[in-house]
Design a protein around this motif. Structure first.
Motif, PDB file in Angstrom:
ATOM      1  N   PHE A   1       1.558   1.873  -2.711  1.00  0.00           N
ATOM      2  CA  PHE A   1       0.543   2.771  -3.258  1.00  0.00           C
ATOM      3  C   PHE A   1      -0.802   2.397  -2.657  1.00  0.00           C
ATOM      4  O   PHE A   1      -1.313   1.310  -2.870  1.00  0.00           O
ATOM      5  CB  PHE A   1       0.471   2.635  -4.787  1.00  0.00           C
ATOM      6  CG  PHE A   1       1.656   3.220  -5.500  1.00  0.00           C
ATOM      7  CD1 PHE A   1       1.688   4.563  -5.829  1.00  0.00           C
ATOM      8  CD2 PHE A   1       2.739   2.422  -5.835  1.00  0.00           C
ATOM      9  CE1 PHE A   1       2.775   5.104  -6.483  1.00  0.00           C
ATOM     10  CE2 PHE A   1       3.840   2.951  -6.492  1.00  0.00           C
ATOM     11  CZ  PHE A   1       3.850   4.296  -6.820  1.00  0.00           C
TER      12      PHE A   1
ATOM     13  N   GLU B   1      -4.784   3.983  -1.975  1.00  0.00           N
ATOM     14  CA  GLU B   1      -5.757   5.012  -2.341  1.00  0.00           C
ATOM     15  C   GLU B   1      -5.942   5.992  -1.188  1.00  0.00           C
ATOM     16  O   GLU B   1      -6.119   5.582  -0.039  1.00  0.00           O
ATOM     17  CB  GLU B   1      -7.091   4.350  -2.677  1.00  0.00           C
ATOM     18  CG  GLU B   1      -8.096   5.283  -3.297  1.00  0.00           C
ATOM     19  CD  GLU B   1      -7.715   5.722  -4.693  1.00  0.00           C
ATOM     20  OE1 GLU B   1      -7.900   6.907  -4.998  1.00  0.00           O
ATOM     21  OE2 GLU B   1      -7.228   4.885  -5.461  1.00  0.00           O
TER      22      GLU B   1
ATOM     23  N   LYS C   1      -0.392   9.294   0.432  1.00  0.00           N
ATOM     24  CA  LYS C   1       0.810   9.494  -0.363  1.00  0.00           C
ATOM     25  C   LYS C   1       1.623   8.200  -0.394  1.00  0.00           C
ATOM     26  O   LYS C   1       1.727   7.516   0.629  1.00  0.00           O
ATOM     27  CB  LYS C   1       1.668  10.616   0.248  1.00  0.00           C
ATOM     28  CG  LYS C   1       1.069  12.000   0.077  1.00  0.00           C
ATOM     29  CD  LYS C   1       1.829  13.057   0.832  1.00  0.00           C
ATOM     30  CE  LYS C   1       3.230  13.211   0.327  1.00  0.00           C
ATOM     31  NZ  LYS C   1       3.936  14.359   0.920  1.00  0.00           N
ATOM     32  N   PRO C   2       2.185   7.845  -1.560  1.00  0.00           N
ATOM     33  CA  PRO C   2       3.038   6.653  -1.624  1.00  0.00           C
ATOM     34  C   PRO C   2       4.227   6.785  -0.680  1.00  0.00           C
ATOM     35  O   PRO C   2       4.734   7.888  -0.449  1.00  0.00           O
ATOM     36  CB  PRO C   2       3.492   6.627  -3.085  1.00  0.00           C
ATOM     37  CG  PRO C   2       2.431   7.365  -3.819  1.00  0.00           C
ATOM     38  CD  PRO C   2       2.000   8.454  -2.873  1.00  0.00           C
TER      39      PRO C   2
ATOM     40  N   TYR D   1       7.179  -2.163  -6.380  1.00  0.00           N
ATOM     41  CA  TYR D   1       6.094  -1.366  -5.831  1.00  0.00           C
ATOM     42  C   TYR D   1       4.930  -2.302  -5.567  1.00  0.00           C
ATOM     43  O   TYR D   1       4.897  -3.429  -6.062  1.00  0.00           O
ATOM     44  CB  TYR D   1       5.715  -0.209  -6.761  1.00  0.00           C
ATOM     45  CG  TYR D   1       5.236  -0.611  -8.137  1.00  0.00           C
ATOM     46  CD1 TYR D   1       3.882  -0.696  -8.413  1.00  0.00           C
ATOM     47  CD2 TYR D   1       6.133  -0.880  -9.159  1.00  0.00           C
ATOM     48  CE1 TYR D   1       3.433  -1.048  -9.667  1.00  0.00           C
ATOM     49  CE2 TYR D   1       5.699  -1.225 -10.421  1.00  0.00           C
ATOM     50  CZ  TYR D   1       4.341  -1.304 -10.675  1.00  0.00           C
ATOM     51  OH  TYR D   1       3.892  -1.655 -11.910  1.00  0.00           O
TER      52      TYR D   1
ATOM     53  N   GLY E   1       0.512  -2.656  -4.656  1.00  0.00           N
ATOM     54  CA  GLY E   1      -0.810  -2.047  -4.640  1.00  0.00           C
ATOM     55  C   GLY E   1      -1.839  -3.034  -4.116  1.00  0.00           C
ATOM     56  O   GLY E   1      -1.598  -4.235  -4.067  1.00  0.00           O
TER      57      GLY E   1
ATOM     58  N   PRO F   1      -0.821  -0.659  -9.741  1.00  0.00           N
ATOM     59  CA  PRO F   1      -0.753   0.784  -9.501  1.00  0.00           C
ATOM     60  C   PRO F   1      -0.211   1.571 -10.693  1.00  0.00           C
ATOM     61  O   PRO F   1      -0.476   2.756 -10.829  1.00  0.00           O
ATOM     62  CB  PRO F   1       0.196   0.908  -8.300  1.00  0.00           C
ATOM     63  CG  PRO F   1       0.088  -0.388  -7.602  1.00  0.00           C
ATOM     64  CD  PRO F   1      -0.127  -1.404  -8.681  1.00  0.00           C
TER      65      PRO F   1
ATOM     66  N   LYS G   1      -2.762   3.560 -12.531  1.00  0.00           N
ATOM     67  CA  LYS G   1      -3.439   4.674 -11.862  1.00  0.00           C
ATOM     68  C   LYS G   1      -2.490   5.802 -11.445  1.00  0.00           C
ATOM     69  O   LYS G   1      -2.863   6.955 -11.449  1.00  0.00           O
ATOM     70  CB  LYS G   1      -4.169   4.123 -10.637  1.00  0.00           C
ATOM     71  CG  LYS G   1      -5.175   5.047 -10.066  1.00  0.00           C
ATOM     72  CD  LYS G   1      -6.019   4.327  -9.057  1.00  0.00           C
ATOM     73  CE  LYS G   1      -7.249   5.139  -8.787  1.00  0.00           C
ATOM     74  NZ  LYS G   1      -8.234   4.434  -8.037  1.00  0.00           N
ATOM     75  N   TRP G   2      -1.275   5.455 -11.039  1.00  0.00           N
ATOM     76  CA  TRP G   2      -0.311   6.436 -10.559  1.00  0.00           C
ATOM     77  C   TRP G   2       0.852   6.569 -11.538  1.00  0.00           C
ATOM     78  O   TRP G   2       1.120   5.666 -12.327  1.00  0.00           O
ATOM     79  CB  TRP G   2       0.261   6.010  -9.210  1.00  0.00           C
ATOM     80  CG  TRP G   2      -0.641   6.242  -8.051  1.00  0.00           C
ATOM     81  CD1 TRP G   2      -0.815   7.412  -7.366  1.00  0.00           C
ATOM     82  CD2 TRP G   2      -1.487   5.291  -7.419  1.00  0.00           C
ATOM     83  NE1 TRP G   2      -1.726   7.226  -6.355  1.00  0.00           N
ATOM     84  CE2 TRP G   2      -2.153   5.935  -6.365  1.00  0.00           C
ATOM     85  CE3 TRP G   2      -1.755   3.942  -7.648  1.00  0.00           C
ATOM     86  CZ2 TRP G   2      -3.047   5.296  -5.533  1.00  0.00           C
ATOM     87  CZ3 TRP G   2      -2.658   3.306  -6.830  1.00  0.00           C
ATOM     88  CH2 TRP G   2      -3.295   3.981  -5.782  1.00  0.00           C
ATOM     89  N   ASP G   3       1.574   7.671 -11.431  1.00  0.00           N
ATOM     90  CA  ASP G   3       2.797   7.864 -12.207  1.00  0.00           C
ATOM     91  C   ASP G   3       3.935   7.229 -11.407  1.00  0.00           C
ATOM     92  O   ASP G   3       4.620   7.895 -10.629  1.00  0.00           O
ATOM     93  CB  ASP G   3       3.047   9.350 -12.450  1.00  0.00           C
ATOM     94  CG  ASP G   3       4.220   9.601 -13.380  1.00  0.00           C
ATOM     95  OD1 ASP G   3       4.979   8.647 -13.671  1.00  0.00           O
ATOM     96  OD2 ASP G   3       4.381  10.751 -13.812  1.00  0.00           O
ATOM     97  N   VAL G   4       4.128   5.932 -11.587  1.00  0.00           N
ATOM     98  CA  VAL G   4       5.099   5.168 -10.802  1.00  0.00           C
ATOM     99  C   VAL G   4       6.516   5.718 -10.984  1.00  0.00           C
ATOM    100  O   VAL G   4       7.254   5.860 -10.015  1.00  0.00           O
ATOM    101  CB  VAL G   4       5.025   3.661 -11.163  1.00  0.00           C
ATOM    102  CG1 VAL G   4       6.148   2.880 -10.510  1.00  0.00           C
ATOM    103  CG2 VAL G   4       3.675   3.089 -10.754  1.00  0.00           C
TER     104      VAL G   4
ATOM    105  N   HIS H   1       7.211   8.758  -8.833  1.00  0.00           N
ATOM    106  CA  HIS H   1       7.406   8.442  -7.415  1.00  0.00           C
ATOM    107  C   HIS H   1       8.752   7.752  -7.183  1.00  0.00           C
ATOM    108  O   HIS H   1       9.374   7.943  -6.143  1.00  0.00           O
ATOM    109  CB  HIS H   1       6.240   7.613  -6.880  1.00  0.00           C
ATOM    110  CG  HIS H   1       4.975   8.393  -6.810  1.00  0.00           C
ATOM    111  ND1 HIS H   1       4.778   9.438  -5.936  1.00  0.00           N
ATOM    112  CD2 HIS H   1       3.838   8.311  -7.540  1.00  0.00           C
ATOM    113  CE1 HIS H   1       3.589   9.956  -6.107  1.00  0.00           C
ATOM    114  NE2 HIS H   1       2.982   9.289  -7.082  1.00  0.00           N
TER     115      HIS H   1
END
Length: 86
Positions: free
Chosen positions: A7, A9, A12-13, A57, A59, A65, A68-71, A74
């Motif tokens: 991930f 900033e 895209k992951p 994952y 970061g 991450p 901040k992100w919808d792990v 993903h």
């Protein structure tokens, strides 16, 4: 080698292979060409079952991450292989 979602900033992951023995990975920034350090994190799916699965994952910096992100979204979309739990 295990699958790990990176991930970053503004990007895209994506999935990359990482060595099991390390605690971080250095990933090349496509814009600057410099390598940046990413810390590993993990989520566990099905921890109350007989077959739990752990997903890696990574970061940048100390921020997880997951904050901040919808792990999970993903993981579902990219379909990394889970890390075997021994």
């Amino acid at each position: 080698m295990d699958d790990c979602i990176i991930f970053r900033e503004g990007q895209k992951p994506f999935i990359t292979k990482v060595p099991r023995s390390s605690t971080h990975i250095e990933v090349q920034n496509p814009v600057t060409g410099k390598y940046e350090k990413f810390r590993f994190h993990a989520v566990l799916k099905g921890r109350m079952t007989n077959n739990p699965q752990r997903y890696l994952y990574a970061g940048q910096g100390s921020l997880d991450p997951f904050e901040k992100w919808d792990v999970w979204k993903h993981i579902h979309y990219l379909k990394p292989l889970p890390v075997s739990i021994r």
